[in-house]
Design an enzyme around this catalytic site. Structure first.
Site, PDB file in Angstrom:
ATOM      1  N   PRO A 296       0.350   0.106   3.298  1.00  0.00           N
ATOM      2  CA  PRO A 296       0.070  -0.056   5.163  1.00  0.00           C
ATOM      3  C   PRO A 296       1.920  -0.742   5.455  1.00  0.00           C
ATOM      4  CG  PRO A 296      -1.413  -1.206   4.897  1.00  0.00           C
ATOM      5  CD  PRO A 296      -0.801  -0.883   3.390  1.00  0.00           C
ATOM      6  N   ASP A 472       4.631  -5.347   4.018  1.00  0.00           N
ATOM      7  CA  ASP A 472       2.414  -4.987   3.808  1.00  0.00           C
ATOM      8  C   ASP A 472       2.306  -5.724   4.859  1.00  0.00           C
ATOM      9  OD1 ASP A 472       0.040  -4.149   3.761  1.00  0.00           O
ATOM     10  OD2 ASP A 472       1.017  -4.424   1.111  1.00  0.00           O
ATOM     11  N   HIS A 473       1.428  -5.005   5.891  1.00  0.00           N
ATOM     12  CA  HIS A 473       0.945  -5.514   7.257  1.00  0.00           C
ATOM     13  C   HIS A 473      -0.367  -5.920   6.439  1.00  0.00           C
ATOM     14  CE1 HIS A 473       0.627  -6.745  10.985  1.00  0.00           C
ATOM     15  NE2 HIS A 473       1.489  -5.205  11.380  1.00  0.00           N
ATOM     16  N   ARG A 474      -0.652  -5.507   5.580  1.00  0.00           N
ATOM     17  CA  ARG A 474      -2.063  -6.494   4.959  1.00  0.00           C
ATOM     18  C   ARG A 474      -1.838  -7.956   4.892  1.00  0.00           C
ATOM     19  NH1 ARG A 474      -3.082  -2.777   0.079  1.00  0.00           N
ATOM     20  NH2 ARG A 474      -0.933  -3.194  -0.238  1.00  0.00           N
TER      21      ARG A 474
END
Length: 502
Positions: A296, A472-474
């Site tokens: 994401p 990566d937004h994680r």
């Protein structure tokens, strides 16, 4: 007849599961030695020459150029030259090896019934055969130490050691079982393929059988092997070449066939070409698709005044020194930024039960995108956080050249922890790049151009570029990503603050 040893395509590093066969360096019927390059293959990361762990006669090539081979599947079959050597072959089953004076070893039994026999040859044959076999064993033990997963040669000195036996030892090879000499059609065919002046330039039974099955007259063939030896490729060429009809029997067709192109059912247009997706392009496609489906991602960007950095570099050049490239300077700023924001120098691993972990690293392997004739590759500078701008510049130039030559190792192409992409060389300002899986961030740099810029309340023309960070937004939120991007931008606008080590 001995059993051929099958060399399986080894794991060429980094757990790669397949490779495309680019070209063969040997043919069926060729005599090869340990460590001799037998084929060139292209993995998803580089082109590699594969050495043979065996010596002997090539009996089968398992694949054609352009085919994709799986690791662990047969690559080549090799029959040993001599009996008693790892299950070696009868002398009548293998093509003879050339002796030091370029006379090939005969595959006929010694004795008075042989035209070129000499007195005492029969009694000395066993000793000669054993001497030749011992020479063969010594050559197989003299490998360079090349390590292939599942294989290996024990030498380790870089060059295979070649030990020559006495001339008599190579001139006669005795079969394990003595058989009466019968003049058969096959033996006559064998004799007809001798090269005048050579003692044993004959063809192997495999090639003789192929010629017999396809009706090829061996007496009319010119061998392409050493000393005129007729190889399998010579017979195959004769089979594929159609016989020429007499002029009076040839007919000219009334209508010439017209080449037609297949129409695409969706567009109705003719299909002009179909290009298989393989090699580097296949690996890039798979990696990008996986990145898009699993990560994401989010993107942030900022315009940066690079005037001070450009002036610094020009000043270094004016002093007569070798100034690092702009990419090396930015790489230096990126490694400093990753030390401050280590969340972007990580990787997410998913366990079999679906649980995930963020893996952090003690060090930075900085990847950079390099365009080559084989496609886009991403070599990485290992331990980049320890290098100065000059050292980064030297390593980036070295890796770029290695990648363009197709000689980069899997470790050099698959060990990055963060990627820097200078797409400004293509004349573009910005790009929402795809993260190089399994990394979690990629920083793009656009072209540096003149733009109006406010400096101390006044409008001026400055050298401006755009930085774009995809992350990566994680692993982090916008605050971390924005902080890293601003850090790198500030370093570009005030380069001397970080470049005391240049």
């Amino acid at each position: 007849m001995s059993q051929a040893r099958v060399f399986l395509l080894p794991d060429l590093g980094e757990g790669l599961t397949e490779a495309e066969l680019v070209a063969w360096h040997v043919s069926v019927g060729d005599t090869i030695v340990v460590d001799q390059p037998i084929a060139e293959v292209e993995t998803a990361k580089s082109a590699v020459e594969v050495p043979s762990p065996y010596a002997g006669i090539v009996t089968e090539l398992h694949g054609k150029p352009g085919e994709t081979l799986d690791v662990g599947k047969p690559l080549i079959s090799v029959t040993p030259l001599f009996t008693g050597v790892a299950g070696g072959a009868d002398a009548d089953d293998a093509a003879p090896a050339p002796s030091p004076d370029d006379h090939a070893a005969s595959s006929m039994s010694s004795g008075s019934g042989r035209p070129d026999a000499t007195p005492g040859a029969a009694s000395s044959a066993p000793a000669a055969s054993e001497a030749a076999a011992e020479t063969y064993r010594e050559e197989e033990k003299a490998g360079s130490g090349n390590v292939l997963i599942g294989y290996g040669t024990p030498g380790g000195h870089g060059v295979a050691r070649r030990t020559r036996a006495p001339k008599a030892a190579l001139s006669v090879v005795e079969p394990v079982e003595t058989k009466p000499v019968n003049t058969t059609e096959d033996d006559l065919s064998l004799l007809r393929t001798r090269v005048p002046g050579k003692l044993g330039a004959v063809i192997s039974p495999l090639v003789r059988r192929m010629a017999r099955e396809h009706g090829v007259d061996l007496g009319g063939l010119q061998g392409s092997g050493d000393s005129g030896l007729i190889m399998r490729r010579d017979v195959e060429a004769a089979i594929s070449t159609p016989a020429v009809e007499p002029a009076e029997t040839r007919r000219t067709p009334a209508v010439e066939p017209v080449e037609t192109k297949t129409a695409d059912p969706r567009t109705g247009l003719a299909v002009s070409a179909r290009t298989p997706v393989r090699g580097v392009r296949k690996a890039v496609a798979a990696n990008m698709a996986r990145s898009r489906s699993e990560i994401p991602e989010a993107t942030v960007w900022v315009d940066v005044d690079a005037t001070a950095l450009m002036e610094l570099r020009e000043g270094l050049k004016a002093k007569g020194g070798e100034a690092p490239g702009l990419l090396a300077f930015i790489a230096r700023f990126v490694t400093a930024g990753l030390k401050k924001y280590p969340e972007l120098n990580t990787r997410i691993e998913t366990a079999e039960d679906g649980s995930q972990e963020i893996v952090s690293f003690d060090g930075i392997n900085l990847g950079f995108a390099a365009q080559t004739e084989r496609g886009l590759v991403v070599p990485s500078v290992r331990g980049a956080e320890k290098l100065s701008a000059r050292e980064l510049d030297a390593e980036i130039r070295r890796l770029t050249q290695v990648a363009r030559d197709g000689k980069a190792t899997p470790a050099e192409l698959g060990s990055g922890t963060f990627t820097l992409n200078n797409y400004g060389v293509f004349g573009v300002d910005g790009s929402a790049a795809i993260i190089n899986h399994p990394e979690v961030g990629i920083l793009g740099v656009g072209r540096i151009i003149d733009k109006p810029w406010v400096v101390n309340g006044e409008l001026a023309v400055r050298k401006v570029t755009e930085l774009t960070l995809t992350f990566d937004h994680r692993v982090c939120d916008g605050g971390t990503a924005g902080g890293f991007l601003r850090f790198v931008a500030d370093a570009i606008e005030n380069p001397t603050s970080l470049l005391a080590d240049i």
